[in-house]
Design a protein around this motif. Sequence first.
Motif, PDB file in Angstrom:
ATOM      1  N   THR A  81       0.814  -1.229   0.000  1.00 16.62           N
ATOM      2  CA  THR A  81       0.000   0.000   0.000  1.00 16.62           C
ATOM      3  C   THR A  81       0.840   1.269   0.000  1.00 16.62           C
ATOM      4  O   THR A  81       0.305   2.367  -0.134  1.00 16.62           O
ATOM      5  N   LYS A  82       2.155   1.125   0.156  1.00 14.81           N
ATOM      6  CA  LYS A  82       3.061   2.273   0.102  1.00 14.81           C
ATOM      7  C   LYS A  82       4.299   1.868  -0.685  1.00 14.81           C
ATOM      8  O   LYS A  82       4.817   0.759  -0.499  1.00 14.81           O
ATOM      9  N   ASN A  83       4.798   2.749  -1.558  1.00 15.30           N
ATOM     10  CA  ASN A  83       6.053   2.464  -2.245  1.00 15.30           C
ATOM     11  C   ASN A  83       7.123   2.148  -1.208  1.00 15.30           C
ATOM     12  O   ASN A  83       7.309   2.900  -0.242  1.00 15.30           O
ATOM     13  N   THR A  84       7.800   1.022  -1.388  1.00 19.96           N
ATOM     14  CA  THR A  84       8.752   0.550  -0.375  1.00 19.96           C
ATOM     15  C   THR A  84      10.097   0.214  -1.010  1.00 19.96           C
ATOM     16  O   THR A  84      10.164  -0.577  -1.954  1.00 19.96           O
ATOM     17  N   LYS A 118       6.626  -1.098  -5.885  1.00 20.78           N
ATOM     18  CA  LYS A 118       5.586  -0.099  -6.090  1.00 20.78           C
ATOM     19  C   LYS A 118       4.270  -0.438  -5.383  1.00 20.78           C
ATOM     20  O   LYS A 118       3.921  -1.600  -5.206  1.00 20.78           O
ATOM     21  N   ARG A 119       3.572   0.583  -5.010  1.00 15.12           N
ATOM     22  CA  ARG A 119       2.245   0.481  -4.416  1.00 15.12           C
ATOM     23  C   ARG A 119       1.314  -0.286  -5.361  1.00 15.12           C
ATOM     24  O   ARG A 119       1.278  -0.015  -6.557  1.00 15.12           O
ATOM     25  N   GLY A 120       0.623  -1.257  -4.815  1.00 14.23           N
ATOM     26  CA  GLY A 120      -0.273  -2.066  -5.631  1.00 14.23           C
ATOM     27  C   GLY A 120       0.273  -3.440  -5.979  1.00 14.23           C
ATOM     28  O   GLY A 120      -0.479  -4.301  -6.456  1.00 14.23           O
ATOM     29  N   ARG A 121       1.559  -3.672  -5.726  1.00 11.68           N
ATOM     30  CA  ARG A 121       2.138  -4.989  -6.007  1.00 11.68           C
ATOM     31  C   ARG A 121       1.584  -6.040  -5.051  1.00 11.68           C
ATOM     32  O   ARG A 121       1.389  -5.778  -3.866  1.00 11.68           O
ATOM     33  N   VAL A 122       1.373  -7.237  -5.567  1.00 11.16           N
ATOM     34  CA  VAL A 122       0.940  -8.366  -4.755  1.00 11.16           C
ATOM     35  C   VAL A 122       2.111  -9.332  -4.667  1.00 11.16           C
ATOM     36  O   VAL A 122       2.563  -9.871  -5.682  1.00 11.16           O
ATOM     37  N   VAL A 123       2.645  -9.519  -3.463  1.00 15.60           N
ATOM     38  CA  VAL A 123       3.829 -10.349  -3.263  1.00 15.60           C
ATOM     39  C   VAL A 123       3.660 -11.164  -1.980  1.00 15.60           C
ATOM     40  O   VAL A 123       2.756 -10.910  -1.178  1.00 15.60           O
ATOM     41  N   SER A 124       4.540 -12.133  -1.789  1.00 16.89           N
ATOM     42  CA  SER A 124       4.559 -12.914  -0.552  1.00 16.89           C
ATOM     43  C   SER A 124       5.792 -12.519   0.250  1.00 16.89           C
ATOM     44  O   SER A 124       6.906 -12.494  -0.284  1.00 16.89           O
ATOM     45  N   ILE A 125       5.583 -12.200   1.526  1.00 16.98           N
ATOM     46  CA  ILE A 125       6.687 -11.771   2.375  1.00 16.98           C
ATOM     47  C   ILE A 125       6.675 -12.542   3.692  1.00 16.98           C
ATOM     48  O   ILE A 125       5.666 -13.114   4.088  1.00 16.98           O
ATOM     49  N   ILE A 172      -3.716  -2.220  -7.954  1.00 19.38           N
ATOM     50  CA  ILE A 172      -3.116  -3.502  -8.330  1.00 19.38           C
ATOM     51  C   ILE A 172      -2.968  -3.580  -9.847  1.00 19.38           C
ATOM     52  O   ILE A 172      -1.925  -3.987 -10.372  1.00 19.38           O
ATOM     53  N   LYS A 173      -4.012  -3.173 -10.542  1.00 21.19           N
ATOM     54  CA  LYS A 173      -4.000  -3.178 -12.002  1.00 21.19           C
ATOM     55  C   LYS A 173      -2.935  -2.230 -12.538  1.00 21.19           C
ATOM     56  O   LYS A 173      -2.207  -2.554 -13.482  1.00 21.19           O
ATOM     57  N   LYS A 174      -2.822  -1.060 -11.915  1.00 19.87           N
ATOM     58  CA  LYS A 174      -1.833  -0.067 -12.340  1.00 19.87           C
ATOM     59  C   LYS A 174      -0.420  -0.560 -12.091  1.00 19.87           C
ATOM     60  O   LYS A 174       0.486  -0.365 -12.918  1.00 19.87           O
ATOM     61  N   ALA A 175      -0.204  -1.217 -10.949  1.00 25.81           N
ATOM     62  CA  ALA A 175       1.134  -1.720 -10.597  1.00 25.81           C
ATOM     63  C   ALA A 175       1.596  -2.786 -11.577  1.00 25.81           C
ATOM     64  O   ALA A 175       2.789  -2.879 -11.900  1.00 25.81           O
ATOM     65  N   LYS A 176       0.675  -3.609 -12.078  1.00 23.94           N
ATOM     66  CA  LYS A 176       1.044  -4.668 -13.021  1.00 23.94           C
ATOM     67  C   LYS A 176       1.620  -4.093 -14.314  1.00 23.94           C
ATOM     68  O   LYS A 176       2.487  -4.691 -14.945  1.00 23.94           O
ATOM     69  N   LYS A 177       1.138  -2.911 -14.694  1.00 24.21           N
ATOM     70  CA  LYS A 177       1.607  -2.289 -15.930  1.00 24.21           C
ATOM     71  C   LYS A 177       2.988  -1.654 -15.779  1.00 24.21           C
ATOM     72  O   LYS A 177       3.658  -1.394 -16.774  1.00 24.21           O
ATOM     73  N   GLY A 178       3.383  -1.386 -14.540  1.00 25.43           N
ATOM     74  CA  GLY A 178       4.654  -0.684 -14.319  1.00 25.43           C
ATOM     75  C   GLY A 178       5.809  -1.574 -13.921  1.00 25.43           C
ATOM     76  O   GLY A 178       6.857  -1.083 -13.481  1.00 25.43           O
ATOM     77  N   ILE A 179       5.660  -2.894 -14.054  1.00 27.97           N
ATOM     78  CA  ILE A 179       6.730  -3.823 -13.661  1.00 27.97           C
ATOM     79  C   ILE A 179       7.882  -3.788 -14.658  1.00 27.97           C
ATOM     80  O   ILE A 179       7.673  -3.925 -15.861  1.00 27.97           O
ATOM     81  N   ALA A 180       9.092  -3.580 -14.142  1.00 37.43           N
ATOM     82  CA  ALA A 180      10.298  -3.536 -14.985  1.00 37.43           C
ATOM     83  C   ALA A 180      11.333  -4.515 -14.437  1.00 37.43           C
ATOM     84  O   ALA A 180      11.458  -4.681 -13.225  1.00 37.43           O
ATOM     85  N   PRO A 181      12.076  -5.201 -15.317  1.00 40.76           N
ATOM     86  CA  PRO A 181      13.068  -6.178 -14.856  1.00 40.76           C
ATOM     87  C   PRO A 181      14.220  -5.520 -14.094  1.00 40.76           C
ATOM     88  O   PRO A 181      14.519  -4.341 -14.271  1.00 40.76           O
ATOM     89  N   LEU A 182      14.852  -6.304 -13.240  1.00 41.97           N
ATOM     90  CA  LEU A 182      15.997  -5.824 -12.467  1.00 41.97           C
ATOM     91  C   LEU A 182      17.235  -5.749 -13.359  1.00 41.97           C
ATOM     92  O   LEU A 182      17.529  -6.692 -14.095  1.00 41.97           O
TER      93      LEU A 182
END
Length: 226
Positions: free
Chosen positions: A53-56, A80-87, A149-159
């Motif tokens: 929920t917050k850019n981290t 980025k805010r909106g990412r769905v990950v496991s931590i 979540i939808k917006k975050a999926k569009k902004g994913i860039a490789p490392l």
Amino acid sequence: MNKKIFVAAVAAMSLASGFGAVTLTPKSQSTVQASTMPKHFGYWLNPHKVIVTKNTKLNMLVYADKNSSAKSVLATKVLKRGRVVSIYRGSNGHSFWTFNPVPKDFKLTDQSLSKKYSWHPWVANKKLNDTSWFKIYTKKSAKKYRKIIKKAKKGIAPLVVPNNTQLKKIPTKDLPQSTIDYLNNPSVSLSDKYDKANSISNTDQREKAFDIVSKWLDKEETQTPY
């Protein structure tokens, strides 16, 4: 030391010291609120799916060489805010916030760097008990945050980590002598020693404190008949 014994023993200490059961804390007898986050270690021994929920900012930690015990930063990237990950908080439950599994765009793809730094976990730049930067993923929370979540999926860039990247050393911080004396005091209970170690906000100091607590736990195990 047997990992299962350590987990069970520390879990028992947590219960004795008021941390509670290793489940989400309910607001009522029948309803578990997804937004009510447990701060004790037990819940985070296993990974949990969350919505950021917050850019981290996260740092990829490595050891400069095989003989080094000091950690360095190889790469930094913003989750980025909106990412769905496991931590989770490491296999012992009191370490830093980290991925499990690592998202594809955070994986180190350079084989030469992967071989050079076989240990390279991502660490969130957050305090141990800071849960303000994410929400547990549920159908309800996914619906609430569906737009970001939808917006975050569009902004994913490789490392991208250049092979000639210079490591950034992380300054170490020793434990105060007063804390060392407290943790080594035979009259202090294991649960109180655990509480003391867990209350330390600095990751480096906290790990050193838990090293001392682990030694006392080892000592107690050798005196306990099974």
